[in-house]
Design an enzyme around this catalytic site. Structure first.
Site, PDB file in Angstrom:
ATOM      1  N   SER A  87       0.952  -1.189   0.070  1.00 35.17           N
ATOM      2  CA  SER A  87       0.125   0.085  -0.132  1.00 35.17           C
ATOM      3  C   SER A  87       0.946   1.149   0.327  1.00 35.17           C
ATOM      4  CB  SER A  87      -0.942   0.010   1.282  1.00 35.17           C
ATOM      5  OG  SER A  87      -0.143   0.183   2.515  1.00 35.17           O
ATOM      6  N   SER A  89       0.629   3.504   2.225  1.00 33.30           N
ATOM      7  CA  SER A  89       0.777   4.121   3.476  1.00 33.30           C
ATOM      8  C   SER A  89       1.965   4.936   3.925  1.00 33.30           C
ATOM      9  CB  SER A  89       0.135   3.351   4.607  1.00 33.30           C
ATOM     10  OG  SER A  89       1.215   2.406   4.815  1.00 33.30           O
ATOM     11  N   LYS A 144       5.048   0.731   9.411  1.00 34.24           N
ATOM     12  CA  LYS A 144       4.662   2.158   9.946  1.00 34.24           C
ATOM     13  C   LYS A 144       6.046   2.585  10.626  1.00 34.24           C
ATOM     14  CE  LYS A 144       0.354   1.508   8.651  1.00 34.24           C
ATOM     15  NZ  LYS A 144      -0.183   2.005   7.463  1.00 34.24           N
ATOM     16  N   SER A 228      -3.072   6.861   5.908  1.00 32.93           N
ATOM     17  CA  SER A 228      -2.623   5.760   6.399  1.00 32.93           C
ATOM     18  C   SER A 228      -3.377   5.306   7.454  1.00 32.93           C
ATOM     19  CB  SER A 228      -1.318   6.267   7.245  1.00 32.93           C
ATOM     20  OG  SER A 228      -0.604   5.341   7.944  1.00 32.93           O
TER      21      SER A 228
END
Length: 267
Positions: A87, A89, A144, A228
């Site tokens: 993704s 994010s 993250k 995100s």
């Protein structure tokens, strides 16, 4: 599909077959060969010897695959594991299609499948890019940036991040980035890490009034701040969910030919 579980099972099965052959089945084949030669009163022809001494196919496969599977398991569990970014994010730091390497021992050694820490080698630092098992669905890995450490006071209001009451420094780099139309590209200094991030001026995003990160937990956010799914929505990451520290991009593949021109360290 839990690949770690499949790999552990494959190593266990092939290793068991190889062990049983070493301590039991091989002796029976050798005894059968010796009995046949004793009955014949002379050594058997090479073809006959090969037939009697031939390993069954499960043993042959186990002997071939066990060492390879064991090495893969050890490397993947305790040294380095590859991941693909699914993704956006973490843009602009990581793009969809980036293949990354994750250091599995920076934050301590953990048993595969059980995820139990057996050797404590260090703790995540603020600003690290970390892979972890999603608290709401542990079979899914997320990536993250570590924003808050245990005991930190975190606040995020009007696109500004505050850690322990201090605004995290950031400066505008590009008001019209070609790779992200409509976004603003900033540079942020978080701990020892200087990295890019995107903000969408038309999207207020979630506001986080001051909260305190509990002991044994971490507060995570994506660099693509308004796109995100992170701790602002679902809370903290427990320490036992840590997978490892992302440290390099080694390939990019978006469906065409793989590209190695973007090989780089992850800040």
């Amino acid at each position: 599909m839990d690949f770690s579980l499949l790999l552990v099972v494959a190593v266990a099965v092939t290793g068991l077959v190889w062990l049983l052959d070493a301590v039991w089945w091989r002796r029976h084949r050798q005894a059968r060969l010796a009995t046949a030669e004793a009955s014949a009163g002379a050594p058997l022809e090479p073809q006959a010897r090969r037939k009697l001494a031939k390993e069954p196919w499960p043993v042959d496969y186990a002997r071939s695959f066990f060492p390879v599977l064991l090495v893969v398991l050890v490397l993947r569990s305790f040294v380095i594991e590859p991941f693909q970014i699914p993704s956006g994010s973490m843009r602009p730091t990581l793009k969809v299609g980036d293949f990354i390497l994750v250091n599995k021992f920076t934050y301590g050694l953990r048993l595969p499948v059980l995820h139990t820490e057996i050797v404590d080698l260090g703790e995540p630092e603020r600003g690290d890019v970390m892979v972890f098992r999603f608290p709401e669905e542990p079979s899914v890995n997320f990536i993250k940036r570590v924003i808050g450490l245990p005991g930190d006071h975190i606040r995020y209001e009007d696109k500004q991040l505050y850690v322990n009451g201090e605004p995290v420094p950031k400066q505008l780099l590009d008001a019209t980035p070609e790779e992200a139309p409509g976004e603003l590209l900033f540079e942020e200094k978080l701990g020892e890490h200087v990295h890019g991030l995107y903000n969408n001026p038309r999207d207020p995003g979630p506001q986080v009034r001051e909260l305190v990160v509990p002991e044994g937990h971490f507060f995570m956010m994506g660099d693509n701040r308004d796109h995100s799914n992170d701790s602002r929505y679902w809370g903290f990451v427990p320490q036992e969910n840590i997978v490892g520290k992302a440290f390099a991009v080694w390939m990019h593949w978006d469906g065409g030919l793989p590209s190695f021109s973007t090989v780089r360290a992850i800040e």
